[in-house]
Design a protein around this motif. Structure first.
Motif, PDB file in Angstrom:
ATOM      1  N   ARG A  39     -84.196  64.514  63.537  1.00 13.93           N
ATOM      2  CA  ARG A  39     -83.955  63.901  64.844  1.00 13.93           C
ATOM      3  C   ARG A  39     -85.235  63.828  65.665  1.00 13.93           C
ATOM      4  N   ILE A  40     -86.088  64.830  65.543  1.00 15.75           N
ATOM      5  CA  ILE A  40     -87.380  64.767  66.245  1.00 15.75           C
ATOM      6  C   ILE A  40     -88.201  63.608  65.699  1.00 15.75           C
ATOM      7  N   ALA A  41     -88.168  63.412  64.385  1.00 12.20           N
ATOM      8  CA  ALA A  41     -88.902  62.284  63.787  1.00 12.20           C
ATOM      9  C   ALA A  41     -88.351  60.948  64.301  1.00 12.20           C
ATOM     10  N   VAL A  42     -87.040  60.852  64.433  1.00 16.34           N
ATOM     11  CA  VAL A  42     -86.421  59.638  64.980  1.00 16.34           C
ATOM     12  C   VAL A  42     -86.868  59.443  66.430  1.00 16.34           C
ATOM     13  N   ALA A  43     -86.869  60.522  67.205  1.00 17.36           N
ATOM     14  CA  ALA A  43     -87.301  60.442  68.606  1.00 17.36           C
ATOM     15  C   ALA A  43     -88.756  59.999  68.699  1.00 17.36           C
ATOM     16  N   ALA A  54     -82.933  55.112  72.575  1.00 20.24           N
ATOM     17  CA  ALA A  54     -82.899  55.740  71.248  1.00 20.24           C
ATOM     18  C   ALA A  54     -83.623  57.073  71.271  1.00 20.24           C
ATOM     19  N   ARG A  55     -84.740  57.130  71.996  1.00 26.08           N
ATOM     20  CA  ARG A  55     -85.478  58.383  72.126  1.00 26.08           C
ATOM     21  C   ARG A  55     -84.600  59.440  72.786  1.00 26.08           C
ATOM     22  N   GLY A  56     -83.960  59.070  73.872  1.00 31.99           N
ATOM     23  CA  GLY A  56     -83.095  60.010  74.581  1.00 31.99           C
ATOM     24  C   GLY A  56     -81.935  60.494  73.738  1.00 31.99           C
ATOM     25  N   LYS A  61     -79.530  64.838  70.609  1.00 31.40           N
ATOM     26  CA  LYS A  61     -78.947  65.390  69.375  1.00 31.40           C
ATOM     27  C   LYS A  61     -79.753  66.594  68.892  1.00 31.40           C
ATOM     28  N   THR A  62     -81.063  66.528  69.049  1.00 30.92           N
ATOM     29  CA  THR A  62     -81.904  67.657  68.639  1.00 30.92           C
ATOM     30  C   THR A  62     -81.593  68.880  69.494  1.00 30.92           C
ATOM     31  N   VAL A  63     -81.455  68.674  70.790  1.00 30.49           N
ATOM     32  CA  VAL A  63     -81.118  69.787  71.686  1.00 30.49           C
ATOM     33  C   VAL A  63     -79.777  70.383  71.279  1.00 30.49           C
ATOM     34  N   LEU A  96     -88.155  70.014  74.568  1.00 33.27           N
ATOM     35  CA  LEU A  96     -87.577  68.737  74.159  1.00 33.27           C
ATOM     36  C   LEU A  96     -87.140  67.919  75.375  1.00 33.27           C
ATOM     37  N   LEU A  97     -86.482  68.579  76.314  1.00 35.25           N
ATOM     38  CA  LEU A  97     -86.053  67.884  77.528  1.00 35.25           C
ATOM     39  C   LEU A  97     -87.258  67.377  78.317  1.00 35.25           C
ATOM     40  N   GLN A  98     -88.270  68.196  78.395  1.00 38.04           N
ATOM     41  CA  GLN A  98     -89.495  67.796  79.080  1.00 38.04           C
ATOM     42  C   GLN A  98     -90.185  66.649  78.336  1.00 38.04           C
ATOM     43  N   ALA A  99     -90.177  66.699  77.015  1.00 38.94           N
ATOM     44  CA  ALA A  99     -90.774  65.627  76.207  1.00 38.94           C
ATOM     45  C   ALA A  99     -90.070  64.303  76.492  1.00 38.94           C
TER      46      ALA A  99
END
Length: 129
Positions: A39-43, A54-56, A61-63, A96-99
């Protein structure tokens, strides 16, 4: 989506469900870590292509996955290791939220690196057992 793509997606869902149903607790954690890294790779790809929604979604999902990892910790059996993992998962969730807010590739990469290190350790435990 064509009918062939729909059939392939359905097959992938069934395959994933059967993998989870047959998995040991150790394997389930590996699957969660794999899912978080995917999911990080998708983001990251969504960030690079300017796909904000899509990033969000991918980061959300990662969170969720990291939260599931965090809730699976056994503090009685895991002691200090479980406490350290809880702190790490908390940090990763916040980053992740900050990213997402800052559209930061560097923060996504940091989270991926941290989760990859946990995964390598977890994979090592499986090989030793």
């Amino acid at each position: 989506m064509t009918s062939a793509q729909q059939a392939l997606a359905q097959y992938a869902r069934v395959n994933t469900v059967s993998s989870v149903e047959d998995a040991s607790p150790h394997r389930l954690i590996q699957l969660l870590l794999d899912g978080a890294l995917e999911r990080i790779a998708v983001a990251r790809r969504a960030l690079e292509s300017g796909q904000v929604a899509a990033r969000g979604t991918a980061i959300g999902k990662t969170v969720d996955i990291v939260s599931a990892l965090r809730s699976s910790l056994n503090f009685e059996a895991g002691g200090e290791v479980a406490a350290n993992l809880e702190a790490l998962y908390d940090y990763v969730e916040r980053r992740l939220l900050q990213a997402n807010l800052e559209a930061s590739e560097a923060m996504l990469d940091e989270c991926a690196r941290l989760l990859h290190e946990v995964k390598e350790g977890w994979d090592g435990i499986g090989q030793a057992a």
